[in-house]
Write a protein that holds these residues in place. Structure first.
Motif, PDB file in Angstrom:
ATOM      1  N   GLN A   1       0.826  -1.208   0.000  1.00  0.00           N
ATOM      2  CA  GLN A   1       0.000   0.000   0.000  1.00  0.00           C
ATOM      3  C   GLN A   1       0.863   1.261   0.000  1.00  0.00           C
TER       4      GLN A   1
ATOM      5  N   ARG B   1       2.228   1.664  -3.481  1.00  0.00           N
ATOM      6  CA  ARG B   1       1.171   2.147  -4.390  1.00  0.00           C
ATOM      7  C   ARG B   1       0.945   3.651  -4.196  1.00  0.00           C
ATOM      8  N   ALA B   2       0.906   4.077  -2.939  1.00  0.00           N
ATOM      9  CA  ALA B   2       0.694   5.495  -2.647  1.00  0.00           C
ATOM     10  C   ALA B   2       1.845   6.344  -3.190  1.00  0.00           C
ATOM     11  N   GLU B   3       3.061   5.878  -2.999  1.00  0.00           N
ATOM     12  CA  GLU B   3       4.215   6.625  -3.497  1.00  0.00           C
ATOM     13  C   GLU B   3       4.219   6.681  -5.022  1.00  0.00           C
TER      14      GLU B   3
ATOM     15  N   GLU C   1       1.573   9.091  -6.196  1.00  0.00           N
ATOM     16  CA  GLU C   1       2.007  10.476  -5.983  1.00  0.00           C
ATOM     17  C   GLU C   1       2.962  10.925  -7.090  1.00  0.00           C
TER      18      GLU C   1
ATOM     19  N   GLY D   1      -6.894   5.063  -7.930  1.00  0.00           N
ATOM     20  CA  GLY D   1      -6.541   4.400  -6.682  1.00  0.00           C
ATOM     21  C   GLY D   1      -7.384   3.188  -6.367  1.00  0.00           C
TER      22      GLY D   1
END
Length: 193
Positions: A10, A13-15, A18, A61
């Protein structure tokens, strides 16, 4: 409880999201390739696809997971509660996360100005509305036919869409909760289905 592997996934994925969103806003969505994103993130294109099935999915997302969570909350509403009220309460709580991909004004503008993203957003919304309509019908004591459930869910979706557009027109300053309350009040069914 999530394991370390899932938390690491997770976070990655977030990085990656971004990095990609920053590049989309700087260069444009169509002008930014998966190779560009992967290179910027220090990974291979193949590794990128382990986290996201497509470039468009970076923008949206975890919309599918979100849709399932909303549907579960609707199913858990009190038996016999008016379906419109169930939608109003649950979607009101989730409104800020419904368009998680568009929480920032720039992201919403990116989606609105990119035909492929706009089409993907519509596809995601259709799937979300289908799941929510099923949840509205599945509630204990709901006794709704598919037509009525889809109509109520479609009206609730239109309210969310209109709130997002008004918020965008206001430059991100409008009170989304107040707009949503106004929309649900204006669209409230005159008679119970």
């Amino acid at each position: 409880m999530e394991g370390l592997r899932e938390r690491t996934r997770q976070a990655m994925r977030a990085e990656l999201a971004e990095i990609a969103l920053r590049m989309f806003l700087e260069r444009g969505f169509e002008e930014t390739t998966v190779d560009d994103i992967a290179r910027e993130a220090g990974m291979s294109k193949r590794t990128f696809f382990r986290y996201f099935p497509s470039k468009e999915d970076v923008v949206f997302g975890d919309a599918d997971d979100l849709g399932e969570q909303v549907a579960q909350e609707i199913r858990a509403r009190p038996p016999g509660e008016d379906p419109w009220e169930s939608l109003r309460v649950v979607l009101g709580r989730w409104e800020g996360r419904i368009d998680a991909c568009a929480q920032e004004l720039a992201n919403l503008r990116l989606i609105e100005s990119t035909p492929s993203l706009k089409a993907r957003m519509q596809h995601k919304r259709d799937g979300l509305r289908r799941r929510i309509a099923e949840a509205v019908r599945d509630r204990p004591g709901a006794e709704l036919d598919a037509f009525t459930a889809e109509l109520l869910t479609g009206a609730a979706g239109a309210a969310l869409d209109t709130v997002a557009r008004e918020w965008m027109r206001s430059g991100g300053t409008a009170d989304r909760a107040a707009l949503l309350d106004r929309a649900f009040t204006l669209l409230a069914p005159a008679a119970k289905p």
